[in-house]
Design a protein around this motif. Structure first.
Motif, PDB file in Angstrom:
ATOM      1  N   SER A  18       0.860  -1.044  -0.008  1.00  0.00           N
ATOM      2  CA  SER A  18       0.163  -0.187   0.005  1.00  0.00           C
ATOM      3  C   SER A  18       0.902   1.314   0.036  1.00  0.00           C
ATOM      4  O   SER A  18       0.681   2.437  -0.607  1.00  0.00           O
ATOM      5  N   LEU A  19       1.967   1.103   0.601  1.00  0.00           N
ATOM      6  CA  LEU A  19       2.887   2.335   0.572  1.00  0.00           C
ATOM      7  C   LEU A  19       3.507   2.540  -0.732  1.00  0.00           C
ATOM      8  O   LEU A  19       3.469   3.896  -1.253  1.00  0.00           O
ATOM      9  N   GLY A  20       3.673   1.581  -1.570  1.00  0.00           N
ATOM     10  CA  GLY A  20       4.295   1.515  -2.784  1.00  0.00           C
ATOM     11  C   GLY A  20       3.172   2.098  -3.722  1.00  0.00           C
ATOM     12  O   GLY A  20       3.412   2.987  -4.633  1.00  0.00           O
ATOM     13  N   ALA A  21       1.861   1.849  -3.642  1.00  0.00           N
ATOM     14  CA  ALA A  21       0.811   2.268  -4.300  1.00  0.00           C
ATOM     15  C   ALA A  21       0.508   3.732  -4.041  1.00  0.00           C
ATOM     16  O   ALA A  21       0.090   4.310  -5.082  1.00  0.00           O
ATOM     17  N   VAL A  22       0.761   4.157  -2.789  1.00  0.00           N
ATOM     18  CA  VAL A  22       0.484   5.498  -2.685  1.00  0.00           C
ATOM     19  C   VAL A  22       1.713   6.533  -3.116  1.00  0.00           C
ATOM     20  O   VAL A  22       1.406   7.359  -3.741  1.00  0.00           O
ATOM     21  N   ILE A  23       2.795   5.929  -3.102  1.00  0.00           N
ATOM     22  CA  ILE A  23       4.022   6.799  -3.924  1.00  0.00           C
ATOM     23  C   ILE A  23       3.878   6.661  -5.265  1.00  0.00           C
ATOM     24  O   ILE A  23       4.106   7.741  -5.783  1.00  0.00           O
ATOM     25  N   VAL A  24       3.513   5.641  -5.808  1.00  0.00           N
ATOM     26  CA  VAL A  24       3.111   5.566  -7.426  1.00  0.00           C
ATOM     27  C   VAL A  24       2.129   6.490  -7.751  1.00  0.00           C
ATOM     28  O   VAL A  24       2.169   7.214  -8.704  1.00  0.00           O
ATOM     29  N   GLY A  25       0.840   6.588  -7.001  1.00  0.00           N
ATOM     30  CA  GLY A  25      -0.109   7.304  -7.226  1.00  0.00           C
ATOM     31  C   GLY A  25       0.508   8.922  -7.195  1.00  0.00           C
ATOM     32  O   GLY A  25      -0.318   9.813  -7.943  1.00  0.00           O
ATOM     33  N   ILE A  26       1.219   9.075  -6.127  1.00  0.00           N
ATOM     34  CA  ILE A  26       1.460  10.529  -6.131  1.00  0.00           C
ATOM     35  C   ILE A  26       2.430  11.206  -7.294  1.00  0.00           C
ATOM     36  O   ILE A  26       2.512  12.177  -7.952  1.00  0.00           O
ATOM     37  N   VAL A  27       3.481  10.232  -7.931  1.00  0.00           N
ATOM     38  CA  VAL A  27       4.115  10.421  -9.011  1.00  0.00           C
ATOM     39  C   VAL A  27       3.268  10.756 -10.192  1.00  0.00           C
ATOM     40  O   VAL A  27       3.570  11.518 -10.898  1.00  0.00           O
ATOM     41  N   PHE A  28       2.247   9.753 -10.299  1.00  0.00           N
ATOM     42  CA  PHE A  28       1.339   9.774 -11.362  1.00  0.00           C
ATOM     43  C   PHE A  28       0.403  11.245 -11.225  1.00  0.00           C
ATOM     44  O   PHE A  28       0.139  11.835 -12.318  1.00  0.00           O
ATOM     45  N   LEU A  29       0.080  11.398 -10.256  1.00  0.00           N
ATOM     46  CA  LEU A  29      -0.691  12.793  -9.951  1.00  0.00           C
ATOM     47  C   LEU A  29       0.117  14.071 -10.223  1.00  0.00           C
ATOM     48  O   LEU A  29      -0.083  14.786 -11.053  1.00  0.00           O
ATOM     49  N   TYR A  36      -0.868  20.818 -16.736  1.00  0.00           N
ATOM     50  CA  TYR A  36      -1.658  22.036 -16.432  1.00  0.00           C
ATOM     51  C   TYR A  36      -0.644  23.063 -16.315  1.00  0.00           C
ATOM     52  O   TYR A  36      -1.024  24.237 -15.680  1.00  0.00           O
ATOM     53  N   GLY A  37       0.514  22.963 -16.375  1.00  0.00           N
ATOM     54  CA  GLY A  37       1.459  24.131 -15.893  1.00  0.00           C
ATOM     55  C   GLY A  37       1.814  24.072 -14.206  1.00  0.00           C
ATOM     56  O   GLY A  37       2.514  24.993 -13.879  1.00  0.00           O
ATOM     57  N   TRP A  38       1.605  23.092 -13.633  1.00  0.00           N
ATOM     58  CA  TRP A  38       1.899  22.978 -12.225  1.00  0.00           C
ATOM     59  C   TRP A  38       3.295  22.513 -12.075  1.00  0.00           C
ATOM     60  O   TRP A  38       3.591  21.528 -12.731  1.00  0.00           O
ATOM     61  N   SER A  39       3.940  23.420 -10.990  1.00  0.00           N
ATOM     62  CA  SER A  39       5.456  22.587 -10.808  1.00  0.00           C
ATOM     63  C   SER A  39       5.428  22.583  -9.217  1.00  0.00           C
ATOM     64  O   SER A  39       4.644  23.367  -8.507  1.00  0.00           O
ATOM     65  N   ALA A  40       6.059  21.531  -8.866  1.00  0.00           N
ATOM     66  CA  ALA A  40       6.287  21.353  -7.416  1.00  0.00           C
ATOM     67  C   ALA A  40       6.838  22.404  -6.453  1.00  0.00           C
ATOM     68  O   ALA A  40       6.485  22.436  -5.354  1.00  0.00           O
TER      69      ALA A  40
END
Length: 43
Positions: A18-29, A36-40
């Motif tokens: 589940s931790l890996g899935a959250v990290i992958v989800g954040i990367v895809f987000l 949309y031109g958003w930067s970290a």
């Protein structure tokens, strides 16, 4: 005195999955928001 087993259980494995899935989800987000031109560093 109770002795606790230090062997990993199925719940430990599921926690890492589940931790890996959250990290992958954040990367895809972040990759999706980049379209949309958003930067970290935007602030």
């Amino acid at each position: 005195m109770s002795q606790q087993s230090s062997d990993p259980t199925i719940y430990d494995g599921l926690m890492f999955v589940s931790l890996g899935a959250v990290i992958v989800g954040i990367v895809f987000l972040i990759m999706s928001l980049d379209g949309y031109g958003w930067s970290a560093g935007a602030g």
